[in-house]
Design an enzyme around this catalytic site. Structure first.
Site, short mmCIF file in Angstrom:
data_model
loop_
_atom_site.label_atom_id
_atom_site.label_comp_id
_atom_site.label_asym_id
_atom_site.label_seq_id
_atom_site.Cartn_x
_atom_site.Cartn_y
_atom_site.Cartn_z
NE ARG A 166 -4.34 -1.59 1.49
CZ ARG A 166 -5.35 -1.94 2.24
NH1 ARG A 166 -5.30 -1.74 3.54
NH2 ARG A 166 -6.42 -2.47 1.71
CE LYS A 180 -20.87 -17.86 4.82
NZ LYS A 180 -21.28 -17.12 6.01
N GLY A 217 -10.09 -8.76 -2.51
CA GLY A 217 -9.84 -9.65 -1.37
C GLY A 217 -8.94 -10.82 -1.62
N GLY A 228 -12.78 -4.30 -0.19
CA GLY A 228 -14.19 -3.87 -0.10
C GLY A 228 -14.54 -2.84 -1.15
P1 AMP Z 1 -14.24 -14.77 -0.27
O1 AMP Z 1 -13.71 -13.90 0.85
O2 AMP Z 1 -15.73 -14.85 -0.31
O3 AMP Z 1 -13.61 -14.45 -1.58
O4 AMP Z 1 -13.82 -16.25 0.11
C1 AMP Z 1 -12.50 -16.66 0.15
C2 AMP Z 1 -12.41 -17.92 0.94
O5 AMP Z 1 -13.17 -18.93 0.31
C3 AMP Z 1 -11.01 -18.46 1.05
O6 AMP Z 1 -10.58 -18.33 2.38
C4 AMP Z 1 -11.14 -19.92 0.64
O7 AMP Z 1 -10.47 -20.79 1.51
C5 AMP Z 1 -12.63 -20.17 0.71
N1 AMP Z 1 -13.05 -21.27 -0.17
C6 AMP Z 1 -12.80 -21.42 -1.46
N2 AMP Z 1 -13.29 -22.60 -1.92
C7 AMP Z 1 -13.88 -23.20 -0.87
C8 AMP Z 1 -14.57 -24.45 -0.69
N3 AMP Z 1 -14.74 -25.28 -1.70
N4 AMP Z 1 -15.05 -24.73 0.53
C9 AMP Z 1 -14.87 -23.88 1.56
N5 AMP Z 1 -14.23 -22.70 1.46
C10 AMP Z 1 -13.75 -22.36 0.25
#
Ligand code: AMP
Length: 395
Positions: A35, A197, A353, A376
């Site tokens: 940064r 998610k 992220g 974000g």
């Molecule tokens: P996000 O912050 O929504 O981009 O999510 C990122 C996180 O999703 C990372 O920490 C990954 O470990 C997790 N992730 C990716 N694939 C999977 C999966 N198949 N099951 C559980 N967690 C996952």
């Protein structure tokens, strides 16, 4: 769009909102300079013009001026990155700050203490913003990571600089690179949306459907789509209440002519651990008690084919639990495919992220076209929102 390139800063004091919210270790030493390095082009341009720089930033979320959140801990790191000895003022408003600014000479850099030591910052307080505005002739916003906040120093302050305000180089290039993906983009455009998610990415997917030809859905969020279509996903991550929404997204994508690519196979594991037993399984037939933690070889190959045919690529979110080596192959394969497509002339933007953490972990930051500095903030831009920090400069 007015940027620092449109202004000659000779003998001017530029008040620059930067995002120096950097990680510190237990000894309070900066562990990642990204940064600070990202703000360097803006600061250098102003110093080269013969101006001086007053740097304003937050660090963490202090409640009571705790010492661990003092920006004095980063003075040496900023000095090293810029190659000049940076001065420090132990408050960001009032007499201490105003005297330090008054004494500032051309080509000098002053870092002000954590702006969040004052509660009025996050409250977007107008009087506080007015006090801050006394510390420069021209306001420059280069804090992309904070541009989605309507705080005193990121947005409200511009009321006091009706004409003398502009975008810094970093903020301008973040806007420009997103424009290259979702605005005036070269087709075909592919978006890879992964991560944990569906719920956190729904608005992003809805907003980009009009602008893309291919949508790759990976990671934990894929299982909600698979289950909604009748697949057996075993113990994989799922948001049952989002199944209807998942089906609606697939329908809408079809209507808009967007090809959706879901994983067809996974690395299934018997526990969420590096020590797990694993097997390759079709994503629609994951055995009970097993969970999909990475995309499988056939999915990786399918994703690679789509990416290599794309002229523009947006990547947000990993396609597996890449933090564990056992489940990192899918995300590595995806990152390499994006790097290869970029080498062949595609424009690639990685943002929002964890995918940024992934390209850094795999040393691929320099092999993609642009790595966004704002988690974000980038997500909100992808959702189609106008960020307060950006709007305040445009108004
Ligand atoms: P996000 O912050 O929504 O981009 O999510 C990122 C996180 O999703 C990372 O920490 C990954 O470990 C997790 N992730 C990716 N694939 C999977 C999966 N198949 N099951 C559980 N967690 C996952």
């Amino acid at each position: 769009m007015k940027t620092i390139q449109d202004i000659n800063f000779k003998d001017k004091k530029a008040l620059i909102r930067v995002d120096f919210n950097v990680p510190l270790n237990k000894e309070l030493v900066v562990t990642d300079l990204t940064r600070i390095e990202a703000a360097k082009p803006t600061i250098e341009k102003i110093l080269n013009d013969g101006g001086s720089c007053v740097l304003l930033s937050h660090l963490g979320r202090p409640k009571n001026k705790e010492l661990e959140f003092s920006l004095q801990h980063i003075v040496e790191a900023v000095s090293k990155v810029l190659g000049v000895q940076v001065l420090f003022a132990s408050d960001c408003v009032g007499e201490i700050a105003e005297t330090a600014v008054a004494n500032l000479k051309p080509k000098q850099v002053l870092l002000l203490e954590n702006v969040r030591y004052h509660m009025q910052e996050t409250a977007g307080d107008r009087d506080f913003a007015k006090k801050l505005s006394k510390l420069g002739d021209i306001y420059v916003n280069d804090a992309f990571g904070s541009a989605h906040r309507a705080h005193a120093s990121t947005a409200i302050i511009t009321e006091n600089f009706p004409k003398d305000k502009c975008f810094g180089a970093l903020l301008a290039s973040e806007i420009h690179s997103l424009e290259k993906v979702l605005g005036d983009s070269q087709k075909p455009v592919t978006a890879v949306i992964g991560g944990a998610k569906v719920s956190s990415k729904i608005t992003v997917i809805e907003n980009i459907l009009d602008k893309i030809e291919h949508l790759i859905i990976g990671g934990g969020m894929a299982f909600t789509f698979i289950k909604a279509q009748g697949g057996n996903i075993g113990n994989s991550l799922v948001e049952d209440d989002k199944q209807t929404l998942a089906l609606q997204i697939l329908k809408r994508a079809k209507e808009k002519g967007v090809e959706v690519h879901l994983p067809v196979d996974v690395i299934a594991a018997d526990q969420f651990s590096e020590k797990a037993n694993t097997q390759i399984s079709p994503i629609t037939e994951i055995p009970e008690g097993w969970m999909g933690l990475d995309s499988g070889p056939q999915s990786n190959s399918n994703f690679e084919n789509v990416i290599l045919q794309s002229k523009t690529i947006l990547w947000n979110g990993p396609v597996g639990v890449f933090e564990m080596e056992l489940f990192s192959k899918g995300t590595i394969s995806l990152a390499n495919a994006i790097a290869n497509a970029t080498r062949q002339g595609a424009f690639s933007l990685v943002g929002g992220g964890d995918s940024v953490a992934a390209v850094k972990q795999f040393n691929l930051s320099k092999k993609v076209s642009y790595v966004s500095t704002g988690g974000g903030a980038m997500l909100e831009m992808l959702e189609g929102k106008t960020l307060p920090g950006i709007q305040a400069i445009l108004d």
